[in-house]
Motif scaffolding. Structure first.
Motif, PDB file in Angstrom:
ATOM      1  N   MET A   1       0.823  -1.185   0.000  1.00  0.00           N
ATOM      2  CA  MET A   1       0.000   0.000   0.000  1.00  0.00           C
ATOM      3  C   MET A   1       0.871   1.255   0.000  1.00  0.00           C
ATOM      4  O   MET A   1       0.511   2.232  -0.641  1.00  0.00           O
ATOM      5  CB  MET A   1      -0.910  -0.054   1.219  1.00  0.00           C
ATOM      6  N   LYS A   2       2.001   1.179   0.699  1.00  0.00           N
ATOM      7  CA  LYS A   2       2.894   2.333   0.754  1.00  0.00           C
ATOM      8  C   LYS A   2       3.513   2.591  -0.619  1.00  0.00           C
ATOM      9  O   LYS A   2       3.697   3.741  -1.011  1.00  0.00           O
ATOM     10  CB  LYS A   2       3.994   2.103   1.787  1.00  0.00           C
ATOM     11  N   LYS A   3       3.806   1.520  -1.346  1.00  0.00           N
ATOM     12  CA  LYS A   3       4.387   1.673  -2.673  1.00  0.00           C
ATOM     13  C   LYS A   3       3.386   2.309  -3.640  1.00  0.00           C
ATOM     14  O   LYS A   3       3.756   3.126  -4.480  1.00  0.00           O
ATOM     15  CB  LYS A   3       4.860   0.330  -3.213  1.00  0.00           C
ATOM     16  N   LEU A   4       2.124   1.934  -3.488  1.00  0.00           N
ATOM     17  CA  LEU A   4       1.089   2.504  -4.339  1.00  0.00           C
ATOM     18  C   LEU A   4       0.911   4.001  -4.059  1.00  0.00           C
ATOM     19  O   LEU A   4       0.795   4.810  -4.983  1.00  0.00           O
ATOM     20  CB  LEU A   4      -0.236   1.768  -4.125  1.00  0.00           C
ATOM     21  N   ALA A   5       0.918   4.372  -2.791  1.00  0.00           N
ATOM     22  CA  ALA A   5       0.791   5.782  -2.416  1.00  0.00           C
ATOM     23  C   ALA A   5       2.014   6.569  -2.884  1.00  0.00           C
ATOM     24  O   ALA A   5       1.898   7.706  -3.360  1.00  0.00           O
ATOM     25  CB  ALA A   5       0.612   5.912  -0.908  1.00  0.00           C
ATOM     26  N   LEU A   6       3.203   5.981  -2.769  1.00  0.00           N
ATOM     27  CA  LEU A   6       4.419   6.636  -3.231  1.00  0.00           C
ATOM     28  C   LEU A   6       4.400   6.810  -4.749  1.00  0.00           C
ATOM     29  O   LEU A   6       4.771   7.874  -5.272  1.00  0.00           O
ATOM     30  CB  LEU A   6       5.651   5.826  -2.795  1.00  0.00           C
ATOM     31  N   ALA A   8       1.719   7.031  -6.640  1.00  0.00           N
ATOM     32  CA  ALA A   8       0.709   8.051  -6.947  1.00  0.00           C
ATOM     33  C   ALA A   8       1.254   9.453  -6.679  1.00  0.00           C
ATOM     34  O   ALA A   8       1.034  10.376  -7.468  1.00  0.00           O
ATOM     35  CB  ALA A   8      -0.550   7.796  -6.131  1.00  0.00           C
ATOM     36  N   ALA A   9       1.976   9.620  -5.584  1.00  0.00           N
ATOM     37  CA  ALA A   9       2.539  10.928  -5.252  1.00  0.00           C
ATOM     38  C   ALA A   9       3.595  11.341  -6.277  1.00  0.00           C
ATOM     39  O   ALA A   9       3.643  12.495  -6.707  1.00  0.00           O
ATOM     40  CB  ALA A   9       3.135  10.896  -3.850  1.00  0.00           C
ATOM     41  N   LEU A  10       4.426  10.406  -6.695  1.00  0.00           N
ATOM     42  CA  LEU A  10       5.452  10.719  -7.689  1.00  0.00           C
ATOM     43  C   LEU A  10       4.837  11.039  -9.051  1.00  0.00           C
ATOM     44  O   LEU A  10       5.328  11.919  -9.767  1.00  0.00           O
ATOM     45  CB  LEU A  10       6.441   9.564  -7.811  1.00  0.00           C
ATOM     46  N   SER A  11       3.778  10.325  -9.404  1.00  0.00           N
ATOM     47  CA  SER A  11       3.148  10.611 -10.690  1.00  0.00           C
ATOM     48  C   SER A  11       2.481  11.992 -10.681  1.00  0.00           C
ATOM     49  O   SER A  11       2.456  12.687 -11.691  1.00  0.00           O
ATOM     50  CB  SER A  11       2.129   9.529 -11.052  1.00  0.00           C
ATOM     51  N   MET A  12       1.946  12.409  -9.533  1.00  0.00           N
ATOM     52  CA  MET A  12       1.357  13.739  -9.436  1.00  0.00           C
ATOM     53  C   MET A  12       2.434  14.825  -9.543  1.00  0.00           C
ATOM     54  O   MET A  12       2.226  15.856 -10.187  1.00  0.00           O
ATOM     55  CB  MET A  12       0.596  13.895  -8.109  1.00  0.00           C
ATOM     56  N   VAL A  13       3.581  14.600  -8.932  1.00  0.00           N
ATOM     57  CA  VAL A  13       4.681  15.557  -9.006  1.00  0.00           C
ATOM     58  C   VAL A  13       5.231  15.614 -10.430  1.00  0.00           C
ATOM     59  O   VAL A  13       5.535  16.689 -10.951  1.00  0.00           O
ATOM     60  CB  VAL A  13       5.786  15.189  -7.995  1.00  0.00           C
TER      61      VAL A  13
END
Length: 61
Positions: A1-6, A8-13
């Motif tokens: 789950m942490k990898k998915l959130a990471l 998603a955050a990187l793709s937004m940046v």
């Protein structure tokens, strides 16, 4: 789950960094100015007015 959130955050940046795209070069439009003076030199209207006045005076006699 942490990898998915990471991820998603990187793709937004990453999308924010490329949002502007490539800036195109600004080319100024070419303005062409034409000379609008006529060969009559603005004498046509007064000559026509004189002709009309002369015709009106001649018609009254």
């Amino acid at each position: 789950m942490k990898k998915l959130a990471l991820a998603a955050a990187l793709s937004m940046v990453a999308t924010g960094a490329f949002a502007g795209g490539v800036a195109g070069s600004a080319v100024a439009p070419v303005v062409i100015a034409e000379d609008t003076s006529s060969s009559a030199g603005g004498i046509l209207v007064p000559v026509l007015a004189l002709i009309l006045i002369a015709a009106a005076v001649a018609a009254n006699d």
